[in-house]
Design a protein around this motif. Structure first.
Motif, mmCIF file in Angstrom:
data_model
loop_
_atom_site.group_PDB
_atom_site.id
_atom_site.type_symbol
_atom_site.label_atom_id
_atom_site.label_comp_id
_atom_site.label_asym_id
_atom_site.label_seq_id
_atom_site.Cartn_x
_atom_site.Cartn_y
_atom_site.Cartn_z
ATOM 1 N N PHE A 56 0.838 -1.198 0.000
ATOM 2 C CA PHE A 56 0.000 0.000 0.000
ATOM 3 C C PHE A 56 0.877 1.255 0.000
ATOM 4 C CE2 PHE A 56 -2.288 3.419 2.103
ATOM 5 C CZ PHE A 56 -3.458 3.461 1.359
ATOM 6 N N TYR A 57 1.961 1.227 0.776
ATOM 7 C CA TYR A 57 2.837 2.399 0.871
ATOM 8 C C TYR A 57 3.458 2.741 -0.478
ATOM 9 C CZ TYR A 57 6.460 5.647 1.967
ATOM 10 O OH TYR A 57 7.258 6.760 1.953
ATOM 11 N N VAL A 58 3.710 1.750 -1.318
ATOM 12 C CA VAL A 58 4.260 2.034 -2.647
ATOM 13 C C VAL A 58 3.316 2.959 -3.420
ATOM 14 C CG1 VAL A 58 4.887 1.007 -4.886
ATOM 15 C CG2 VAL A 58 5.687 -0.021 -2.749
ATOM 16 N N TRP A 59 2.007 2.743 -3.265
ATOM 17 C CA TRP A 59 1.026 3.637 -3.905
ATOM 18 C C TRP A 59 1.123 5.034 -3.289
ATOM 19 C CZ3 TRP A 59 -4.178 4.993 -1.888
ATOM 20 C CH2 TRP A 59 -4.903 5.775 -2.796
ATOM 21 N N VAL A 60 1.233 5.111 -1.974
ATOM 22 C CA VAL A 60 1.366 6.408 -1.296
ATOM 23 C C VAL A 60 2.627 7.114 -1.792
ATOM 24 C CG1 VAL A 60 1.715 7.547 0.938
ATOM 25 C CG2 VAL A 60 0.094 5.646 0.740
ATOM 26 N N LEU A 61 3.711 6.371 -1.923
ATOM 27 C CA LEU A 61 4.968 6.931 -2.419
ATOM 28 C C LEU A 61 4.784 7.518 -3.818
ATOM 29 C CD1 LEU A 61 7.937 7.088 -1.450
ATOM 30 C CD2 LEU A 61 8.326 4.957 -2.670
ATOM 31 N N TYR A 62 4.022 6.843 -4.656
ATOM 32 C CA TYR A 62 3.708 7.344 -5.998
ATOM 33 C C TYR A 62 2.842 8.600 -5.928
ATOM 34 C CZ TYR A 62 0.758 7.719 -10.153
ATOM 35 O OH TYR A 62 0.040 8.193 -11.221
ATOM 36 N N LYS A 63 1.826 8.587 -5.076
ATOM 37 C CA LYS A 63 0.866 9.699 -5.015
ATOM 38 C C LYS A 63 1.457 10.968 -4.407
ATOM 39 C CE LYS A 63 -3.348 9.727 -4.605
ATOM 40 N NZ LYS A 63 -4.364 10.275 -5.486
ATOM 41 N N GLU A 64 2.248 10.813 -3.371
ATOM 42 C CA GLU A 64 2.764 11.971 -2.633
ATOM 43 C C GLU A 64 4.104 12.420 -3.204
ATOM 44 O OE1 GLU A 64 0.933 13.548 -0.539
ATOM 45 O OE2 GLU A 64 -0.625 12.026 -0.405
ATOM 46 N N ARG A 65 4.265 13.725 -3.332
ATOM 47 C CA ARG A 65 5.499 14.254 -3.913
ATOM 48 C C ARG A 65 6.520 14.701 -2.861
ATOM 49 N NH1 ARG A 65 4.864 15.138 -9.423
ATOM 50 N NH2 ARG A 65 2.726 15.052 -10.154
ATOM 51 N N GLY A 66 6.050 15.181 -1.730
ATOM 52 C CA GLY A 66 6.951 15.733 -0.728
ATOM 53 C C GLY A 66 7.612 14.656 0.128
ATOM 54 N N LEU A 67 8.895 14.813 0.383
ATOM 55 C CA LEU A 67 9.648 13.845 1.178
ATOM 56 C C LEU A 67 9.092 13.741 2.595
ATOM 57 C CD1 LEU A 67 12.023 11.889 1.471
ATOM 58 C CD2 LEU A 67 13.440 13.862 2.108
ATOM 59 N N GLY A 68 8.778 14.870 3.211
ATOM 60 C CA GLY A 68 8.250 14.860 4.573
ATOM 61 C C GLY A 68 6.931 14.112 4.682
#
Length: 111
Positions: A56-68
């Motif tokens: 699931f986090y891989v999708w979040v990593l794709y969706k979100e642009r900011g490192l924080g």
């Protein structure tokens, strides 16, 4: 369809919160760990859950642009599991503009 998804993920988040709080009030995770760790199926289930969280986090990593934001959601998902996953999906659903389809939920928002 969007309303149905909001109700579904709201129910998942609420159910996980209730089950987690009730269980924590009865027995702490740390005191239950010895018995839990001795059960091979419990460990297999834990591995299964965390592989799912990472997927699931891989999708979040794709969706979100900011490192924080990416780091914050990693910590939340790995620490809170399906409570955090349901919350993330709910946030994404409430960010949809009127008329946007559920499919747009899966895509990264324009910069």
């Amino acid at each position: 369809m969007i309303l149905t998804l909001k109700l579904l993920f709201g129910a998942i988040c609420a159910a996980m919160l209730i089950v987690t709080v009730r269980t924590s009030m009865e027995l702490s995770l740390w005191s239950a760990w010895a018995g839990y760790a001795a059960n091979p199926w419990a460990i297999a289930t834990l591995w299964d859950a965390y592989c799912g969280f990472l997927t699931f986090y891989v999708w979040v990593l794709y969706k979100e642009r900011g490192l924080g934001v990416r780091i914050l959601w990693f910590v939340l998902i790995m620490g809170l599991g399906n409570i955090a996953t349901a919350l993330y999906v709910l946030i994404q659903l409430f960010r949809l503009r009127p008329g946007q389809s559920p499919e747009s939920l899966l895509l990264r928002r324009p910069a």
